[in-house]
Design a protein around this motif. Sequence first.
Motif, PDB file in Angstrom:
ATOM      1  N   LEU A 166      49.839  39.949  46.005  1.00  0.00           N
ATOM      2  CA  LEU A 166      49.266  40.164  45.415  1.00  0.00           C
ATOM      3  C   LEU A 166      49.489  39.326  43.436  1.00  0.00           C
ATOM      4  O   LEU A 166      49.363  38.240  43.693  1.00  0.00           O
ATOM      5  CB  LEU A 166      48.610  40.810  45.798  1.00  0.00           C
ATOM      6  CG  LEU A 166      47.558  41.936  46.499  1.00  0.00           C
ATOM      7  CD1 LEU A 166      46.504  42.765  46.609  1.00  0.00           C
ATOM      8  CD2 LEU A 166      46.573  40.324  47.530  1.00  0.00           C
ATOM      9  N   THR A 167      50.429  40.258  43.393  1.00  0.00           N
ATOM     10  CA  THR A 167      50.844  39.990  42.092  1.00  0.00           C
ATOM     11  C   THR A 167      51.338  38.574  41.684  1.00  0.00           C
ATOM     12  O   THR A 167      50.706  37.790  40.885  1.00  0.00           O
ATOM     13  CB  THR A 167      51.266  40.789  41.050  1.00  0.00           C
ATOM     14  OG1 THR A 167      50.910  42.011  41.350  1.00  0.00           O
ATOM     15  CG2 THR A 167      51.840  40.648  39.837  1.00  0.00           C
ATOM     16  N   LEU A 188      47.108  46.731  39.545  1.00  0.00           N
ATOM     17  CA  LEU A 188      46.821  46.732  40.912  1.00  0.00           C
ATOM     18  C   LEU A 188      46.909  47.786  41.888  1.00  0.00           C
ATOM     19  O   LEU A 188      46.537  48.839  42.857  1.00  0.00           O
ATOM     20  CB  LEU A 188      48.297  45.149  41.555  1.00  0.00           C
ATOM     21  CG  LEU A 188      46.587  44.019  41.291  1.00  0.00           C
ATOM     22  CD1 LEU A 188      48.275  43.053  41.956  1.00  0.00           C
ATOM     23  CD2 LEU A 188      45.427  44.289  42.024  1.00  0.00           C
TER      24      LEU A 188
END
Length: 386
Positions: A166-167, A188
């Motif tokens: 996701l990062t 996150l």
Amino acid sequence: MTQNKTKSDLSRAFAEDGERKTHVGGQALLEGIMMRGKYNWAVAVREPDGNIYIEEHDLASGKKKNKWLSWPFIRGCTALVESLGLGFKALEIAAEHAFGDEEGEGKAKSEAAAMVDAMESQFEPEPERASEAEEASGLGKGFMALSMVLGVILGVVVFLVVPALLTNLIVGEYDSNVVLWNVVDGILRVAVFVFYIWLIGRMEDIRRMFGYHGAEHKTIHCYEHRLPLTPENARSFPRLHVRCGTAFLIMVLVIAIIVYTIVPVNLLIEAWGIPDGAPKLLLVIAVRIVFLPLIAGISYEITVKWAGSHPDNPLVKVILWPGMQMQYLTTNEPTDDQIECAIAAMRRILEREEREAAGEGVTVPEAPVQPASAQPASAQQAPAIS
């Protein structure tokens, strides 16, 4: 009115005697509690018939043979591995006794398993005489081992791989902005962890387990404040505790952001010529796994060794505040029967430490507890297995 009066009495007792420092810790189980002391660990489980089953084991630690395992930063990793091992053993015991379909079924299974272990320690049975009990015991241990391995793999995927993916989508490649990448990745991971705890906390069995978690904390508070271990006394204390493993996990997530930012992964990327995309992301994830023991060691020194010894230090309260708030999700207000389980397990730890201290000629601080006669019959007659 009764509760306010009790809290006033507790405050006065604390002011007069001061708080007792203790190393006793524990873990919530399915319908029970595991308490761990200096010499032994004990599991107390509420059986379907209402009695409390208690099983006690000697505490075997590799630190006795290998002194280097007690060194700072290393001892945190040692404690984590040992706690995971004990935790799975305790969960297995709880599962055997908490949900028996028939009265005494769980206890019979435990006694059969203990008999098999005793026989195996005396001689190697012939293959053709292997009993069904032995096969069931082997399958049970194999299932627990498989569950542990799968749990570790799932943890790595959920708390390391998914946030990293996701990062990468949000920030871009790791070496484009190292500080921002690590901060977003850390946020996150914290968000995923909090959501995971909140989600499983919706399950009925986990809600009850969180109640046992609160009972564990209240019982330890009661002992630390030098009061008799009774449900009434323990109930008056908070369900949060500075030495909780939840605070440790939150500290791991915070320390990870700092460590991962300092580690020069971008230099490795340049030196090895790692291409963008999956290869670079895999290297970042691999570095995170490699440095987990160091992060765990640092977190242990902060939350257990330093904060646990200085709970009233203003800086400790600030640093551990996130972990303490997280305990509102991982603990619930316990019922009296849950507190009784925690007290039953705690009694076994204190009794063992009193015997060991008496043998060494050491004076043990007074630890008032309920007499054995106040416990259910099964709790009084539970065997000590070493």
